[in-house]
Scaffold this motif. Structure first.
Motif, short mmCIF file in Angstrom:
data_model
loop_
_atom_site.label_atom_id
_atom_site.label_comp_id
_atom_site.label_asym_id
_atom_site.label_seq_id
_atom_site.Cartn_x
_atom_site.Cartn_y
_atom_site.Cartn_z
N PRO A 25 0.84 -1.20 0.00
CA PRO A 25 0.00 0.00 0.00
C PRO A 25 0.87 1.25 0.00
CG PRO A 25 0.16 -0.85 2.21
CD PRO A 25 0.96 -1.79 1.34
N PHE A 26 0.34 2.39 -0.44
CA PHE A 26 1.12 3.63 -0.46
C PHE A 26 0.21 4.84 -0.32
CE2 PHE A 26 0.21 2.59 -4.92
CZ PHE A 26 -0.36 3.77 -5.37
N ASN A 27 0.81 5.94 0.03
CA ASN A 27 0.14 7.23 0.20
C ASN A 27 1.15 8.29 -0.20
OD1 ASN A 27 -1.45 9.41 1.00
ND2 ASN A 27 -0.82 9.23 3.15
N LYS A 28 0.95 8.94 -1.36
CA LYS A 28 1.97 9.83 -1.90
C LYS A 28 1.37 11.14 -2.40
CE LYS A 28 5.17 6.14 -3.23
NZ LYS A 28 6.25 6.57 -2.30
N THR A 29 2.22 12.14 -2.50
CA THR A 29 1.84 13.42 -3.07
C THR A 29 2.92 13.86 -4.06
OG1 THR A 29 2.98 14.74 -1.38
CG2 THR A 29 0.69 14.13 -0.95
N LEU A 30 2.56 14.82 -4.92
CA LEU A 30 3.52 15.48 -5.77
C LEU A 30 4.03 16.73 -5.04
CD1 LEU A 30 1.45 15.20 -9.05
CD2 LEU A 30 3.49 13.87 -8.48
N ASP A 31 5.23 17.16 -5.36
CA ASP A 31 5.80 18.33 -4.69
C ASP A 31 4.87 19.52 -4.81
OD1 ASP A 31 7.99 16.82 -4.09
OD2 ASP A 31 9.27 17.66 -5.67
N ALA A 32 4.65 20.21 -3.69
CA ALA A 32 3.79 21.38 -3.68
C ALA A 32 4.53 22.60 -4.24
CB ALA A 32 3.32 21.67 -2.26
N GLY A 33 3.80 23.47 -4.91
CA GLY A 33 4.41 24.68 -5.44
C GLY A 33 3.83 25.07 -6.78
N ASP A 34 4.50 26.00 -7.44
CA ASP A 34 4.04 26.53 -8.72
C ASP A 34 4.38 25.57 -9.86
OD1 ASP A 34 2.95 28.88 -7.68
OD2 ASP A 34 4.90 29.85 -7.65
N PHE A 35 3.81 24.37 -9.79
CA PHE A 35 4.04 23.35 -10.80
C PHE A 35 2.71 22.88 -11.36
CE2 PHE A 35 7.29 22.70 -7.47
CZ PHE A 35 8.42 23.06 -8.18
N SER A 36 2.71 22.53 -12.64
CA SER A 36 1.59 21.84 -13.24
C SER A 36 2.08 20.45 -13.62
CB SER A 36 1.09 22.59 -14.48
OG SER A 36 -0.02 21.93 -15.04
N TYR A 37 1.34 19.43 -13.21
CA TYR A 37 1.77 18.05 -13.43
C TYR A 37 0.88 17.33 -14.44
CZ TYR A 37 4.54 18.50 -9.12
OH TYR A 37 5.43 18.89 -8.16
N CYS A 38 1.52 16.50 -15.27
CA CYS A 38 0.80 15.54 -16.10
C CYS A 38 1.16 14.17 -15.56
CB CYS A 38 1.22 15.67 -17.56
SG CYS A 38 0.42 14.45 -18.64
N PHE A 39 0.17 13.47 -15.04
CA PHE A 39 0.36 12.21 -14.32
C PHE A 39 -0.25 11.10 -15.17
CE2 PHE A 39 -0.64 9.05 -11.13
CZ PHE A 39 0.36 9.18 -10.16
N MET A 40 0.59 10.15 -15.65
CA MET A 40 0.15 9.14 -16.60
C MET A 40 0.40 7.74 -16.03
SD MET A 40 1.82 11.05 -19.94
CE MET A 40 1.06 9.96 -21.15
N VAL A 41 -0.62 6.90 -16.06
CA VAL A 41 -0.54 5.57 -15.45
C VAL A 41 -0.23 4.52 -16.52
CG1 VAL A 41 -1.72 3.85 -14.03
CG2 VAL A 41 -2.23 6.30 -13.72
N ARG A 42 0.93 3.93 -16.43
CA ARG A 42 1.30 2.84 -17.36
C ARG A 42 0.80 1.48 -16.85
NH1 ARG A 42 4.95 4.12 -21.37
NH2 ARG A 42 6.32 5.91 -21.05
N ARG A 43 0.90 1.27 -15.54
CA ARG A 43 0.52 -0.04 -14.99
C ARG A 43 -0.03 0.16 -13.58
NH1 ARG A 43 5.24 -2.79 -15.38
NH2 ARG A 43 5.93 -2.51 -13.23
#
Length: 327
Positions: free
Chosen positions: A42-60
């Motif tokens: 199991p996991f619980n994660k975040t992307l770095d906070a700040g002035d960023f725009s993320y494109c998050f793509m699931v391969r598997r």
């Protein structure tokens, strides 16, 4: 839209300058970069906070995105899914069926040149755009979600662009011009994500998209995010925007869809409730941080916005510690 308005919009987000059927600007994605990542349940994660725009793509694999602003939303992500997320929006990615009852950590950053070995439960491709304007736009619009089921054509095009990205880094002796190629691939991805947004709005009968078009509104939101616990008022926000009080309130509602104080009150509560979870603040401490005169006033405002008291909300965010693998 006048020529000047188009020029201003071009620096914000492509959706602000798209017509119903064509792209009218060359969107530049300076500073963009990509990396791979993976995780085991199991996991619980975040992307770095700040002035960023993320494109998050699931391969598997499968995982869940829970986001709190501009409204609470849960999105289950499966292979092929793509989601755009603002680093300014409180969020977490966690394994199914429940979030793990541990503090969130970040995703491991694996260079594109390195393959992820077999056996990982989740494999991802992530793009990062260090752009304040795009991050602010994504914050207000909310997460942009595409899947092979809901947006088959746009999803296919974006994954084709991802294949080109893989080829660019795998190819030997092709370092010359690589940064330009990567930027162009990122621009193709963003344009197709925006096309999917416009297509969805067209199906819903909306005549035009509603992202940020106003630099004054952006300036005010930026000032608020820099000091969210300050005693803000319409007059102070309008001053940051360089606008009259009436003009600012009208433009803000047209751009965001709600009044300045309604929007910023919700965002402040969202930021504070994240601290309640991460820093284990008491209700009294959270109320004081959010600027409420009493715990009772804070609880009423919190319940009105999120449909639960702060303690009920925290309990919902910290479910079973034995959360296992997706079923």
């Amino acid at each position: 839209m006048t020529g000047r308005e188009k020029a201003e919009a071009a620096s914000l987000h492509p959706a602000a300058i798209f017509g119903a059927s064509e792209v009218r600007a060359d969107v530049r994605m300076d500073g963009v970069y990509f990396f791979r990542s993976s995780a085991d349940y199991p996991f619980n994660k975040t992307l770095d906070a700040g002035d960023f725009s993320y494109c998050f793509m699931v391969r598997r694999g499968e995982l869940r995105l829970t986001i709190d602003f501009p409204e609470p939303r849960v999105i289950d992500l499966k292979p092929g899914a793509i989601v755009g997320v603002s680093g300014l929006a409180p969020h977490r990615f966690h394994s199914l069926p429940d979030m793990v009852a541990t503090p969130a950590d970040g995703f491991e950053r694996i260079p594109i040149t390195e393959e992820i070995g077999p056996g990982k439960d989740v494999e991802l491709l992530l793009g990062v755009v260090p752009s304040e304007n795009i991050a602010l736009t994504n914050l207000i619009i909310g997460p942009l979600y595409l899947s092979p089921e809901t947006s088959p054509e746009f999803t296919r095009r974006i994954w084709k662009a991802a294949e080109l990205l893989d080829e660019e880094f795998i190819g030997a002796g092709l370092e010359y011009g690589q940064a330009i190629i990567v930027r162009r691939i990122a621009e193709i991805i963003l344009i197709n994500m925006t096309r999917s947004l416009l297509a969805a709005q067209g199906e819903a009968g909306e005549r035009e998209p509603g992202p940020i078009r106003n630099r004054g509104v952006i300036s005010a939101i930026r000032a608020f995010l820099d000091d969210p616990l300050k005693d803000w008022s319409i007059d102070r926000l309008a001053k940051h925007a360089g606008m009259s009080r009436t003009k600012f309130a009208e433009d803000f509602r047209r751009v965001v869809g709600s009044s300045p104080m309604q929007t910023l009150a919700r965002l402040r509560l969202t930021l504070v409730m994240r601290k309640m979870l991460v820093d284990e603040l008491s209700v009294e401490e959270a109320a004081d941080m959010a600027g409420y005169s009493s715990s009772a006033a804070f609880i009423r405002a919190f319940s009105r916005e999120f449909g639960a008291t702060p303690l009920q909300w925290r309990k919902m965010q910290m479910p079973r510690a034995d959360a296992g693998r997706p079923g």
